[in-house]
Design a protein around this motif. Sequence first.
Motif, short mmCIF file in Angstrom:
data_model
loop_
_atom_site.label_atom_id
_atom_site.label_comp_id
_atom_site.label_asym_id
_atom_site.label_seq_id
_atom_site.Cartn_x
_atom_site.Cartn_y
_atom_site.Cartn_z
N ARG A 265 72.84 4.56 -0.06
CA ARG A 265 73.70 4.45 -1.08
C ARG A 265 72.25 4.35 -2.36
NH1 ARG A 265 77.44 1.61 2.29
NH2 ARG A 265 75.69 -0.25 2.21
N GLU A 266 71.23 3.44 -1.65
CA GLU A 266 70.07 3.05 -2.71
C GLU A 266 69.33 4.74 -2.63
OE1 GLU A 266 68.45 0.04 -2.13
OE2 GLU A 266 67.72 0.63 0.13
N ALA A 267 69.19 5.50 -1.99
CA ALA A 267 68.34 6.10 -1.86
C ALA A 267 68.53 7.66 -2.92
CB ALA A 267 68.60 7.42 -0.60
N ASP A 268 67.60 7.21 -3.66
CA ASP A 268 67.77 8.05 -5.42
C ASP A 268 67.34 9.74 -4.87
OD1 ASP A 268 64.61 7.94 -5.28
OD2 ASP A 268 64.76 7.20 -7.13
N GLY A 269 66.85 10.77 -3.37
CA GLY A 269 66.12 11.86 -3.12
C GLY A 269 65.21 12.14 -4.21
N SER A 270 64.41 11.13 -4.36
CA SER A 270 62.75 11.67 -4.96
C SER A 270 62.13 12.37 -4.96
CB SER A 270 62.29 10.34 -5.18
OG SER A 270 62.91 9.55 -6.84
N ALA A 271 60.76 12.92 -4.55
CA ALA A 271 60.05 13.73 -3.73
C ALA A 271 58.95 12.51 -3.92
CB ALA A 271 58.70 14.06 -4.76
N PRO A 272 58.62 12.72 -1.64
CA PRO A 272 58.14 11.58 -1.49
C PRO A 272 56.44 11.61 -2.01
CG PRO A 272 58.17 13.94 -0.34
CD PRO A 272 58.48 13.64 -1.80
N TRP A 273 56.14 12.16 -3.10
CA TRP A 273 54.83 11.92 -3.40
C TRP A 273 54.48 11.79 -4.84
CZ3 TRP A 273 56.58 16.57 -4.43
CH2 TRP A 273 56.34 17.53 -2.68
N ALA A 274 54.44 11.81 -6.16
CA ALA A 274 54.54 11.93 -7.52
C ALA A 274 53.28 12.41 -7.78
CB ALA A 274 54.41 10.48 -7.87
N LEU A 275 52.95 13.39 -8.79
CA LEU A 275 52.14 13.76 -9.37
C LEU A 275 51.66 13.26 -10.78
CD1 LEU A 275 52.00 14.99 -6.41
CD2 LEU A 275 51.08 16.67 -7.15
N ARG A 276 50.96 13.27 -11.41
CA ARG A 276 51.01 12.74 -12.73
C ARG A 276 49.36 13.75 -13.11
NH1 ARG A 276 48.24 8.45 -16.06
NH2 ARG A 276 47.99 7.66 -14.23
N PRO A 277 49.35 14.66 -14.12
CA PRO A 277 48.15 15.12 -14.58
C PRO A 277 47.48 13.83 -15.78
CG PRO A 277 49.57 16.75 -14.48
CD PRO A 277 50.59 15.68 -14.40
N LEU A 278 46.43 13.77 -15.72
CA LEU A 278 45.30 13.17 -16.35
C LEU A 278 44.82 13.33 -17.87
CD1 LEU A 278 43.71 11.01 -13.29
CD2 LEU A 278 45.98 10.26 -15.46
N HIS A 279 43.20 13.61 -18.09
CA HIS A 279 42.50 14.31 -19.18
C HIS A 279 42.11 15.67 -18.54
CE1 HIS A 279 42.51 9.82 -20.67
NE2 HIS A 279 41.50 9.31 -19.92
N ARG A 280 43.07 16.13 -20.27
CA ARG A 280 42.71 17.97 -19.69
C ARG A 280 40.32 17.97 -20.05
NH1 ARG A 280 44.58 22.49 -20.23
NH2 ARG A 280 47.22 21.32 -20.62
N LEU A 281 40.43 18.48 -19.13
CA LEU A 281 38.46 19.03 -19.35
C LEU A 281 38.33 18.98 -19.79
CD1 LEU A 281 38.22 19.40 -15.13
CD2 LEU A 281 39.28 17.76 -16.60
N THR A 282 37.37 19.47 -20.74
CA THR A 282 36.61 19.73 -21.92
C THR A 282 36.09 21.17 -21.10
OG1 THR A 282 34.53 18.58 -21.09
CG2 THR A 282 35.72 17.71 -22.37
N GLY A 283 35.73 21.43 -20.38
CA GLY A 283 35.77 23.42 -19.88
C GLY A 283 33.81 22.89 -19.26
N GLN A 284 33.34 21.54 -19.61
CA GLN A 284 31.69 21.47 -19.22
C GLN A 284 32.03 20.73 -17.70
OE1 GLN A 284 29.63 22.93 -21.20
NE2 GLN A 284 31.11 23.12 -22.38
N GLU A 285 33.04 20.17 -17.77
CA GLU A 285 32.70 19.86 -15.69
C GLU A 285 32.68 20.72 -15.02
OE1 GLU A 285 35.33 17.41 -19.05
OE2 GLU A 285 35.20 18.92 -18.34
N SER A 286 31.86 20.30 -13.48
CA SER A 286 32.08 21.33 -12.41
C SER A 286 32.45 20.19 -11.28
CB SER A 286 30.53 21.86 -12.88
OG SER A 286 29.70 20.58 -12.28
N TYR A 287 32.98 21.03 -10.46
CA TYR A 287 32.97 20.52 -9.55
C TYR A 287 33.37 21.04 -7.97
CZ TYR A 287 38.05 21.78 -11.40
OH TYR A 287 39.06 22.52 -12.30
N GLY A 288 33.08 20.57 -7.28
CA GLY A 288 33.35 21.65 -5.46
C GLY A 288 32.63 22.57 -6.01
N LYS A 289 31.26 21.77 -5.48
CA LYS A 289 29.57 21.67 -5.66
C LYS A 289 29.40 21.99 -3.74
CE LYS A 289 28.75 17.94 -9.51
NZ LYS A 289 29.64 17.74 -8.64
N GLY A 290 28.14 22.37 -3.84
CA GLY A 290 27.53 22.29 -2.32
C GLY A 290 28.05 23.58 -1.47
#
Length: 600
Positions: A265-290
Motif C-alpha cells: 500500500r505504501e510502495a511507490d515503485g521507485s528504482a532501487p537506487w538514485a543517480l544525480r549528476p553533479l558538476h559538469r567537468l571542464t575537460g581538463q580533468e583526467s580519470y582512470g589512471k594506471g
Amino acid sequence: MAFPVTTQPVQPLDTLSFRTSGPPQLTEVVARHLRLLGADAEEAAGSGEAAGQDPSGRITLTGGGFDPAGAAVTWADPTSGLVDEATVQAATGIMAVHGRRDGSPRGLAVDYVATATAVLTVQGLLAGLLGQARGAGPAHLSVRADRAGLLAVSQYLAAAGADEGESTELAPGGPPFTSAEGVLFELETLDPEAWAAFWRALAAPADAMRAGWRPFQFRYATACAPFPEALHAVTRAHPLPRIRRAAADSGAEVCVLRTLAERAREADGSAPWALRPLHRLTGQESYGKGAAPSSARPLAGLTVLEAGRRIQAPLAAHLLGLLGAEIIRIEPPGGDPLRGMPPTCSGTSARWLALNRGKKAVEIDIKAAGDRRRLRELAAEADVFLHNWAPGKAAHLGLDADDLAPVNPALVYAYTSGWADRLQDAPMGTDFMVQARTGVGEAVRPEGEAPAPSLMTLLDVLGGLHGTEAVLAGLLLRERTGRGVRVDSSLLGAADTLTRPALRRAAAGRNARRPAGFRHPLPTADGWVAPSDASAPATSPYDLRELSTRDALALLGERGLTATAVTTDLSALHHDPRFPGAVSRDAHGAPAVPDPWSLV
C-alpha cells in the motif's frame, strides 16, 4: 576519457535498447533494471522453458555507439543437476544457513538466488559497456545462479572452513519477539549498555540478559541467536506500548513486523537506487589512471576509496575489485576491529577476508581534522568514494558529495544506506529491521508459518549487490555525460527488488505468500533432499526417512522427479562434485568463492 561525451545529460543506458529471452525468474529483474537505467525494451522472444529449449536467459544490449553487449544466464553447470531456485538454494548452503534459527534446513520462499543473479547480470552488462567506453573491446558476459548462491553464503562458508571453530554456539533460536498482545517485533541495538537497560526496564532475569547479549550480537555472523527462552517469556508478559517505552528510554529500537499487504500500500515503485549528476567537468580533468581496461577487467585503472562497515559497502567494493578496480579501504586507527572477529585464518577473520581480501588499507581517524584533510586528498585522486556511514554523518564531517565535488569534480560519490531517506518513520537501518519493516519477514516463509526475518543477512548481501550496480551505472553515466555523479542505494531498495512479485500479488488482492510447505526439504536417513519447485508437489506421497540420501535421490529420479542433496556442512562445498574446483583457498588459507560472472 576514450568515449565521446554526449552533449545532453542522459541516463546511463539512454539511446540503448535491449532484448531478453528465457525464464522470467532469471530475466524479469534484469529487464526492469535496464529500463530504469534508460534502455528501451525490444519485443521479447519467447521463454526457453516454454519452447522446450535450454532454460537459460539471454540478454542483448545494442545502440548508443557501443558494440552489442550480450549476456547468458544459467542456473548452473548442466551436469550438476541444479535446475532452479530450490535446487540451487539447497546445494549452495542457503537452505542450511537460513534454517539455523529453526534447527533444520529450509528454503527461502522468495527467489533470492534468481534476484541476486539478475542484479549481477546487470552489473556485468554495465561493466562491459564501461570497458568499451574506456577503450576496451566488447565483452560477452556469462552468469550462473549457483555462483551467485555461493557468493551469498561466502561469509558463512569462510567461517566453516576456518582454522578454528565459532566463538559462539550455532544452535536454534532468535528473534522476532512477541508482545502480550501477540504482536511480533524485532529488537535492535549495537550497544551492550542499551541492551542491558532495555531488559532491566522489563524486569528480565539478570543471568538471561547477560547470556543473551553475545548470541544477539553475533547473529549477523552466525545466522542464529540461541539466547535464553526467558527473554521471550519477558516480552510476552508486557504489552507493546510498555516495550516501546523501554526501548525509547534505553536507546534500543523495536520494529513491529509489517505485512506484505501493508508494504504494497505504501510502495511507490521507485528504482532501487538514485543517480544525480553533479558538476559538469571542464575537460581538463583526467580519470582512470594506471592499467588499461580489458574486456575481462573493465575497471582496471580506476580507484575506489571505500569507507565501509560490516557487509553492504565492503561487498560492493569487493565486487568492483573483482572487475579490476584498485580498492583502498579506509579503516580507523588500529585497523578494522572486525579483522580479529573469530573464527580466523592465519590470524585474520575468515568472514572479514570473504569481503576484504586484496584491498589496500589506510588508517584514518575521521574525527580528526587533519585526517579528514588527508581523506579529501585521497578522494581528489579517486574515481569512486563509497561509504555506508550512519545517516547525516558524512555531511556533519564535511565529507558529503557536495563537499568533495570541489576537490574532485569527476568523483562518483556512492552512499549505500538502510533507507535512502525514503520512509519517514524508518527505524535503524540494519538488515533485520529493514526485513521487519518491509514485509520480508513474511515473504521468506510460506503460508501457515509465523513471519520471521531470516537471520541470514539477506538484505546486506543484496544491498551490496545493488551498491555495485549503482556505482557501475554512475561510472558509465560519467563517461557519457562528462559529469561527476552521486549514487544512492539502500537495503530498502534491495528489499523491494526481492519482494516485488509478492508485492504485486498483494496489490492485486491475492495471497502474497507462497503455499504451505513451499521449499521444505525432505528428511532422509542421513540428511535431506530438496526437490525442484516443479517436482515438489509430486513428492508428497514419499516418505524418505529410512533411505539414504543417495537412495532417496535415485528413487525420485526413477519416478521422473528432480531433486538434489541439501548441503548441511558448508565446509563440504570444497569437494562437492556439483561445484568442481569452485571453492579455493586464499593466501591466508581462507575459503574463497569464484567470481560470480565471467567477462571475456
